[in-house]
Write an enzyme that holds these catalytic residues in place. Structure first.
Site, mmCIF file in Angstrom:
data_model
loop_
_atom_site.group_PDB
_atom_site.id
_atom_site.type_symbol
_atom_site.label_atom_id
_atom_site.label_comp_id
_atom_site.label_asym_id
_atom_site.label_seq_id
_atom_site.Cartn_x
_atom_site.Cartn_y
_atom_site.Cartn_z
ATOM 1 N N ALA A 1 0.865 -1.185 0.000
ATOM 2 C CA ALA A 1 0.000 0.000 0.000
ATOM 3 C C ALA A 1 0.897 1.229 0.000
ATOM 4 O O ALA A 1 1.999 1.197 0.538
ATOM 5 C CB ALA A 1 -0.881 0.000 1.244
ATOM 6 N N LYS A 2 0.408 2.274 -0.603
ATOM 7 C CA LYS A 2 1.207 3.502 -0.675
ATOM 8 C C LYS A 2 0.597 4.484 0.321
ATOM 9 O O LYS A 2 -0.286 5.279 -0.036
ATOM 10 C CB LYS A 2 1.150 4.023 -2.110
ATOM 11 C CG LYS A 2 2.309 4.880 -2.513
ATOM 12 C CD LYS A 2 2.329 5.105 -4.007
ATOM 13 C CE LYS A 2 3.077 6.360 -4.384
ATOM 14 N NZ LYS A 2 4.452 6.452 -3.937
ATOM 15 N N ALA A 3 1.028 4.372 1.573
ATOM 16 C CA ALA A 3 0.447 5.191 2.637
ATOM 17 C C ALA A 3 1.436 6.257 3.081
ATOM 18 O O ALA A 3 2.652 6.018 3.114
ATOM 19 C CB ALA A 3 0.062 4.310 3.817
ATOM 20 N N TYR B 1 6.190 6.529 4.529
ATOM 21 C CA TYR B 1 7.288 7.221 3.845
ATOM 22 C C TYR B 1 8.311 7.823 4.795
ATOM 23 O O TYR B 1 9.396 8.245 4.385
ATOM 24 C CB TYR B 1 6.739 8.239 2.830
ATOM 25 C CG TYR B 1 6.466 7.497 1.542
ATOM 26 C CD1 TYR B 1 7.437 7.364 0.573
ATOM 27 C CD2 TYR B 1 5.269 6.811 1.374
ATOM 28 C CE1 TYR B 1 7.232 6.613 -0.570
ATOM 29 C CE2 TYR B 1 5.051 6.052 0.243
ATOM 30 C CZ TYR B 1 6.023 5.949 -0.728
ATOM 31 O OH TYR B 1 5.827 5.184 -1.848
#
Ligand code: PMP
Length: 308
Positions: free
Chosen positions: A156-158, A162
């Site tokens: 998932a790109k949460a 980052y």
């Protein structure tokens, strides 16, 4: 950062400078946002968004992990991207959709906080510098390990995850390198702070499998498809750091970084933009700029737009 006029916010356009949030926004405190990085390119048939549907599907998957209802279908979000490009009268640019938990109750339970969805676009040139596309970048194997499937799932790109990439990027930069490559908890290569990694050895292209804690990158999938079509063998297999040190060629790929050669890793020189990297990079740029018919299906134009 070069700004544009309007940002799409929850279904309507607001002036760039008015797209503000409250300081008690949940996502600001706990990282509860999911986002995408997409590129649009000027082509002879008009502005095209590269693999827009695939990006929006990943956006939806990321949102579902964090139980966020986006409130718009993939088609509606895709149409909103095209509309945001049109209203800003912009050609080649970067597109950033983000959905996040807004201000509301404080605390880790997020479901009572409203979900906001925005789409911003702005001009953004070569992420690692124009020169890097030719000369390559220097990379450091980070001392920070990549988050794993049972900590912050990299599939998932949460927003919150980052922070891991930021630590790696800061360390690499402090040590004089352009970019960081992270190993996973098992010591296998995962990905760059914002890119997937490929290595060429004896004419074969290697990249870590998605089970190695890399983001399932859309550029990665594109490179695999192009390499296969060009008759280059691709193997998705676990790699250790010396596979990168000893690689004939190494490159990074991602929406922002596009296809960027790696000149050195921890000071070990690679072949830079060698023949396979060059072939794939040329094919990639020809495709996104609408000059290679073989992969033209990956360019998405506004519905109803005439495609020459
Ligand atoms: N890995 C990480 C950690 C990233 O942030 C990105 C950029 N989204 C990538 C790989 C490349 O993914 P994509 O090609 O989908 O942009």
């Amino acid at each position: 950062m070069q700004t544009t006029e309007k940002i799409w916010r929850n279904g309507s356009f607001v002036p760039w400078e008015d797209a503000q949030v409250h300081v008690l926004t949940h996502a600001l405190h706990y990282g509860t946002g999911v986002f995408e990085g997409i590129r649009a390119y000027d082509t002879p048939s008009g502005v095209a968004v590269f693999r827009l549907t695939d990006h929006m599907e990943r956006f939806r998957r990321s949102a579902s992990l964090y139980e966020m209802d986006l409130g718009y279908t993939t088609e509606e979000l895709a149409a909103a991207v095209h509309a945001t490009l049109a209203v800003n009268e912009i050609g080649s640019c970067y597109v950033r959709p983000i959905a996040f938990r807004g201000a509301g109750p404080m605390g880790l339970y997020p479901l009572d906080n409203p979900v906001e969805v925005i789409i911003a676009v702005w001009p953004w040139g070569a992420y690692l510098g124009e020169e890097a596309l030719d000369k390559g970048v220097s990379c450091k194997i980070s001392s920070f390990r990549r988050i794993g499937p049972n900590t912050l799932p990299p599939a998932a790109k949460a927003s919150g995850q980052y922070i891991n990439s930021v630590l790696a990027k800061l360390e690499a930069s402090r040590c004089g390198f352009d970019e960081a490559i992270l190993l996973n908890e098992e010591g296998y290569v995962a990905d760059g702070s914002g890119e997937n990694v490929f290595v060429v050895r004896d004419g074969v292209l290697y990249t870590p499998p998605t089970t190695a804690s890399c983001l399932p990158g859309i550029t990665r999938a594109t490179v695999i498809r192009m390499a296969t079509a060009l008759g280059i063998e691709v193997r998705q297999t676990n790699l250790v750091r010396t596979d990168l040190y000893f690689g004939d060629e190494v490159f990074l790929c991602g929406t922002a970084a596009e296809v960027t050669p790696v000149a050195s890793i921890d000071g070990h020189q690679t072949g830079g933009r060698g023949p396979l990297t060059k072939q794939l990079q040329d094919t990639f740029f020809a495709t996104v700029n609408g000059r290679d018919e073989r992969f033209a299906d990956m360019l998405e134009y506004p519905v109803g737009a005439e495609v020459a």
